[in-house]
Design a protein around this motif. Structure first.
Motif, mmCIF file in Angstrom:
data_model
loop_
_atom_site.group_PDB
_atom_site.id
_atom_site.type_symbol
_atom_site.label_atom_id
_atom_site.label_comp_id
_atom_site.label_asym_id
_atom_site.label_seq_id
_atom_site.Cartn_x
_atom_site.Cartn_y
_atom_site.Cartn_z
ATOM 1 N N THR A 183 -8.762 67.896 -9.819
ATOM 2 C CA THR A 183 -9.025 66.791 -8.884
ATOM 3 C C THR A 183 -9.695 65.602 -9.567
ATOM 4 O O THR A 183 -10.199 65.713 -10.696
ATOM 5 C CB THR A 183 -9.938 67.250 -7.735
ATOM 6 N N ASP A 184 -9.693 64.497 -8.881
ATOM 7 C CA ASP A 184 -10.322 63.292 -9.422
ATOM 8 C C ASP A 184 -11.836 63.376 -9.417
ATOM 9 O O ASP A 184 -12.501 62.645 -10.147
ATOM 10 C CB ASP A 184 -9.862 62.068 -8.615
ATOM 11 N N THR A 185 -12.400 64.249 -8.634
ATOM 12 C CA THR A 185 -13.868 64.306 -8.517
ATOM 13 C C THR A 185 -14.484 65.405 -9.373
ATOM 14 O O THR A 185 -15.703 65.442 -9.535
ATOM 15 C CB THR A 185 -14.266 64.592 -7.053
ATOM 16 N N GLY A 186 -13.665 66.292 -9.879
ATOM 17 C CA GLY A 186 -14.206 67.430 -10.620
ATOM 18 C C GLY A 186 -14.686 68.548 -9.716
ATOM 19 O O GLY A 186 -15.173 69.577 -10.179
ATOM 20 N N ARG A 220 -1.241 64.765 -10.658
ATOM 21 C CA ARG A 220 -2.630 64.948 -11.094
ATOM 22 C C ARG A 220 -3.230 63.604 -11.527
ATOM 23 O O ARG A 220 -2.506 62.779 -12.088
ATOM 24 C CB ARG A 220 -2.698 65.935 -12.270
ATOM 25 N N PRO A 221 -4.513 63.401 -11.379
ATOM 26 C CA PRO A 221 -5.400 64.312 -10.669
ATOM 27 C C PRO A 221 -5.108 64.262 -9.165
ATOM 28 O O PRO A 221 -4.678 63.234 -8.640
ATOM 29 C CB PRO A 221 -6.791 63.759 -10.975
ATOM 30 N N LEU A 222 -5.383 65.371 -8.541
ATOM 31 C CA LEU A 222 -5.191 65.421 -7.092
ATOM 32 C C LEU A 222 -6.343 64.684 -6.412
ATOM 33 O O LEU A 222 -7.514 64.967 -6.681
ATOM 34 C CB LEU A 222 -5.124 66.876 -6.637
ATOM 35 N N THR A 223 -5.977 63.754 -5.593
ATOM 36 C CA THR A 223 -6.976 62.951 -4.892
ATOM 37 C C THR A 223 -6.865 63.196 -3.388
ATOM 38 O O THR A 223 -5.899 63.794 -2.914
ATOM 39 C CB THR A 223 -6.745 61.449 -5.143
ATOM 40 N N ARG A 224 -7.848 62.695 -2.699
ATOM 41 C CA ARG A 224 -7.825 62.863 -1.238
ATOM 42 C C ARG A 224 -6.576 62.201 -0.646
ATOM 43 O O ARG A 224 -5.911 62.764 0.213
ATOM 44 C CB ARG A 224 -9.094 62.232 -0.650
#
Lengths: 888, 123
Positions: free
Chosen positions: A333-336, A605-609
């Motif tokens: 994800t984009d946030t880790g 990727r990255p998977l975001t909301r």
């Protein structure tokens, strides 16, 4: 001497009498009209029932401490309480304020008490529920709960008291919703058993299945071998189980089953104990005594919803593809940190099945949605864990063929001897008519299903008893309470060990990075025999042997660079060491494959909301993408296609499988698929003389009962031939039943396409390029009351039965009943939406204020402040305080 | 008595209005005709015909309160909801809501006449 003025006396008395008549006229129901006087009294009549804004401070008897409620722009209550008791009390109070009609209707349906308020039209529904026994189960469970789980019992008690506080206040202030006015009754006090009955009706909605009866009936008509090809034990098409193994060995947990049995004679197939009438709690004794009224009769005639507010009879099975959830690890994800996404699919109504709420107390900090009648939240998140549910769809309804004989009336044969049925007498009060009496026979397995029971297919002369998880004790409220308090994945697993019915795939994610799915709930295990068939009731060996232990139910834990997902597909592979039901019970796996492909694609990727929101809104039809290349390849070589069919084929060749409302190809595809199935199976159906009302080939959608969904899978497998060994068993359907000669797939494709375009041309005109899927595929969100003017839609809509964002059939009344994406890096960034609003009052701005967002695939923030004072500015539109009675 | 007879005609309508409104406020819609009854008696004392006062008092009280509720708290929309639930067109629903006011007013007027007539008999 004056003459007595008889004329004046006559005038005086007659006008007085006429006046009295007029007053009586207003006091009593007249024909199709409710009593007009009280109904339209300007102060205490229907106007008083408006869900109006409360005063800033309300005194509510039953509270322990003051409670603050921040109401946000969407009417969502953010409840801040100083004790758990007050938290759940306030939740019950608010829920009843917003949803009293819905609460009363659902409990009445669950308890088989609708005829009491609406008359004989509801008898079929009531009889069905009395036979299935939800009310008796709920009463017995409510009696047991305080011993088994005092905390859950206390939670339910507080919630119940809150509902009753509003019922009392509404009656006192004439604020009952107009529904009660029109039907002329007042709601009774809520009981804990009512909440448990609603839990039961959800089990019925999600876990009750008549598929074994369908299978037997199809075998009667088509032959056992032929029917068996449509009811395979393992999926015939490619599937992606979310828990691929390895699996632990499974030993039936007899103790868990014994603990779940309730003391009124539910043998649940164990046969371990003979049901006893003495064990039976009295049937629900509450009775609403109402006068007969043609008002009600007429209303009933036009309101089938009254017979069946959840639509179980109108829509006998789920038709919307059920639900999706997934959790993605922080490494993707984009946030880790993980994201958790969920969108349960149910029938959509106004008001909705869900109510949104934020709850804060010293031990509870959650945001999510609950079903009115259920305390806490069912789907949502706390400060460290987020979760969402999909239906597991394992076999939870087991039918036993009981042996009876005219020589042994009132008896059945079991374990080598004739035994008497245990009879439970049910009295169903019927508005305007004498009470209806029903005797439900019980065997050691459970209730005997009478022929002709609403929603049950023909029994074809069989005596069937039913053992199902809906009649077991299930501490779901306790499980949810612990889930709301969970901090880690271990806490989640411990909480879900309490969950019973309906079995659900709980996807979860935690702020410390854990992700996983647990298919928590009951899985009956047999010593002999196969689930999803009719079992031999005389053979004790075919009783339930136990349940799958909680630590061995299907489950998976993902790593940070992985994802987990469920979409009602069979959760385990062929290696799973237990029978959890045949493939017919599970979803065909099309949505699961789209979700997997998206999450697994490095390009995403990255998977975001936002990307996960796009996936929730996907209208990619995996079935179309699998079948279309084969179909197109066969048809492009067909030189006999009509010009209309050739134009349609050209559109299909350019199509990517997206069921977009503004395109022609989806309409062509959908009609082609229906026609293909009719071409494939129709001759067999006709030859067997199958009842095409019960076993229609025209309204297929894959759902939990599966028999028609399996026709879709059979069509797919025969077309794609993958995997070939499984397709082999289905080859028989390619024969012409009258001659035995094989029919070629290209010929069937040809006929199906010609039939589809002919039908579409009649409906949409002769130019295929101008056709639009949305012209024939519409979504309607009906009012729970089925009043047309209180519904929303119909409007053109994307998707179909097989898409991640589903809308089954041509006229869809179901879909994603709640969409949520929880951001575990910062839970205040979580978003959600549902296709309705908080209030059941159509005059309220919160009746449908989330619907526009939902339709446009937008979401709203789920603000999650720790204290009443930390809510983002402008979001709270009203603050009110509930004060205990006597507080200064 | 003579003073009462002089002032009562002016008081009949407002008195009846007050009584009708008061009983409506507490939900006793059926007691509205009492306003008519009292109007009739007052009319007899004052030797004025009471029918129109009784009728008007009941009608005005009901309609005034109805208008208040229809304009406040989304009351008109609530009428539309009731009409929708009962499968009536909205206009018919609104008209439907006026029927009780008219019938009650008629009952009030009739009671006023009855009281007036019977009281005259008793004199």
């Amino acid at each position: 001497m004056h003459r007595f003025p008889f004329r004046r006396l006559l005038v005086g008395t007659s006008t007085a009498a006429l006046a009295v008549v007029l007053v009586v006229l207003l006091a009593l129901p007249l024909g199709p009209l409710p009593a007009l006087g009280p109904t339209f009294n300007p102060v205490t009549g229907v106007f008083a029932g408006i869900d109006r804004d409360p005063a800033s401070t309300l005194t509510v008897p039953g509270l322990q401490q003051p409670v603050i409620i921040n109401e946000d722009a969407y009417g969502v209550p953010h409840i801040f309480a100083q004790t758990d008791h007050d938290l759940f009390f306030a939740e019950g109070y608010i829920t009843a304020r917003h949803r009293l009609t819905e609460l009363d209707l659902i409990r009445r349906q669950a308890e088989g008490r609708l005829a009491e308020i609406v008359g004989p039209a509801a008898l079929p529904s009531d009889e069905r529920e009395r036979v299935l026994g939800l009310a008796r189960t709920a009463q017995a469970a409510a009696a047991r709960l305080p011993q088994v789980d005092p905390e859950a019992a206390a939670e339910l008690d507080a919630y119940t008291a809150g509902i009753n506080a509003w019922i009392d206040e509404a009656i006192r202030t004439h604020a009952l919703p107009p529904f009660f006015r029109l039907l002329g009754y007042t709601p009774e006090h809520w009981q804990v058993a009512d909440s448990l009955a609603i839990q039961g009706i959800m089990t019925q909605e999600l876990a009750f299945s008549t598929a074994p009866i369908d299978r037997a009936n199809l075998a009667d008509a088509l032959g056992q071998d032929a029917a068996d090809t449509l009811f395979p034990q393992l999926p015939q098409n490619p599937q992606l189980p979310y828990a691929p193994g390895p699996y632990p060995a499974i030993t039936p947990d007899q103790a868990a089953l014994d603990a779940a049995l309730l003391p009124y004679g539910n043998g649940a197939g164990t046969g371990g104990r003979q049901p006893s009438s003495a064990d039976a709690p009295p049937p629900p004794s509450r009775a609403t005594s109402l006068p007969s009224s043609r008002t009600v009769d007429r209303l009933i005639q036009s309101m089938p919803w009254l017979v069946d507010p959840l639509g179980l009879l109108v829509r006998p099975q789920l038709t919307e593809g059920n639900s999706n959830n997934w959790a993605v690890g922080g490494g993707l994800t984009d946030t880790g940190k993980p994201y958790l996404a969920g969108d349960p699919h149910l029938g959509l109504t106004l008001p909705a099945i869900w109510i949104e709420v934020h709850l804060e107390s010293p031990t509870i900090h959650v945001y999510g949605v609950s079903i009115p009648g259920t305390p806490g939240i069912i789907i949502g998140h706390n400060r460290t864990v987020a979760w969402s549910l999909t239906n597991t769809q394992n076999a939870q309804t087991v039918f036993y063929r009981e042996q009876t004989s005219p020589d042994h009336p009132g008896q059945y044969f079991y374990a080598g001897q004739w035994r008497p049925f245990v009879d439970h007498d049910e009295t169903i009060l019927v508005r305007g008519q004498p009470a209806h009496h029903l005797t439900v026979h019980w065997t050691v397995h459970g209730p005997v299903i009478p022929e002709g029971l609403a929603g049950i297919p023909p029994l074809n002369g069989r005596t069937l008893a039913m053992a199902w998880t809906g009649n077991l004790f299930s501490d779901d409220v306790g499980a949810l309470l612990r889930l709301m308090q969970a901090r880690t994945a271990d806490d989640v697993r411990a909480a879900l060990a309490r969950w019973g019915a309906p079995t659900q795939n709980f996807a979860y994610a935690t702020t410390d990075g854990a992700i996983g799915i647990i298919a928590a709930g009951y899985y009956p295990l047999l010593a002999h025999g196969q689930l999803d068939t009719l079992l031999d009731g005389s053979d004790p060996q075919q009783n339930w042997q136990g349940l799958i232990p909680a630590n061995a139910v299907p489950q998976v834990q993902g790593k940070p660079n992985q994802f987990v997902w469920s979409a009602n597909q069979r959760p385990v592979s062929a290696d799973y060491p237990a029978d959890i039901g045949s493939a017919l019970g599970f979803d065909a796996g099309y949505r699961a494959s789209v979700i997997y492909a998206f999450l697994n694609d490095p390009a995403n990727r990255p998977l975001t909301r936002d990307r996960l929101m796009a996936l929730q809104s996907s209208h990619q039809d995996a079935l179309a993408r699998r079948m279309l290349p084969v179909v197109v390849q066969a048809l492009v070589q067909d030189t006999t296609l009509s010009p209309l069919a050739q134009q349609a084929l050209a559109l299909l060749r350019q199509w990517d499988g997206t069921m977009a409302a503004n395109q022609a190809a989806p309409a062509i595809w959908w009609h082609f698929l229906q026609s293909f199935i009719v071409q494939l199976f129709g001759p067999w159906w006709a030859q067997a003389g199958l009842d095409q009302t019960t076993y229609t080939l025209h309204t297929f959608t894959p759902h939990q009962d599966g028999w028609d969904g399996n026709l879709v899978v059979a069509a797919e497998v025969l077309t794609t031939g993958n995997p070939a060994d499984r397709a082999q068993a289905l080859q028989r359907w390619l024969a012409d039943p009258s001659t035995g000669q094989p029919r070629s797939l290209p010929t069937l494709f040809h006929n199906a396409l010609e039939s589809a375009v002919s039908d579409l041309a009649q409906r949409l005109g002769a130019n295929p390029a101008s056709w639009q899927w949305g012209a024939i595929h519409r979504r309607l969100i009906p009012s729970l009351t089925q009043a047309p003017r209180l519904a929303r839609g119909p409007y053109p809509t994307d998707g179909d039965s097989f898409t991640v964002d589903p809308s089954g059939g041509e006229s869809s009344t179901g879909g994603a009943s709640w969409r949520m994406i929880a951001d575990l890096s910062d839970l205040t960034r979580s978003v959600g939406v549902f296709p309705a609003g908080e209030s059941e009052d159509p005059t309220s701005p919160h009746y449908d204020d989330q619907l526009p967002l939902w339709r446009n695939h937008q979401v709203k923030p789920l603000h999650f402040p720790n204290t009443p004072q930390t809510t983002p500015g402008g979001w709270v539109v009203r603050v009110w305080q509930l004060r205990p009675k006597g507080a200064s | 008595m003579r003073a009462a007879a002089r002032w009562l005609p002016w008081l009949i309508l407002p008195l009846a209005l007050l009584i009708a409104a008061a009983v409506l406020l507490i939900g006793w819609w059926w007691a509205v005709p009492v306003a008519g009854l009292l109007t009739g008696l007052a009319g007899q004392v004052s030797r004025r015909h009471a029918f129109s006062s009784g009728f008007l008092a009941a009608l005005l009280a009901w309609l005034a309160l109805l208008a208040w509720r229809a304009l406040a708290w989304r009351g008109l929309a609530q009428l539309a909801v009731v009409a929708a639930l009962a499968r009536l067109p909205t206009v018919a629903g609104v008209a439907f809501a006026l029927v009780p006011a008219l019938i009650t007013a008629l009952a009030a007027g009739l009671l006023a006449v009855a009281a007036w007539t019977l009281a005259r008999l008793a004199r």
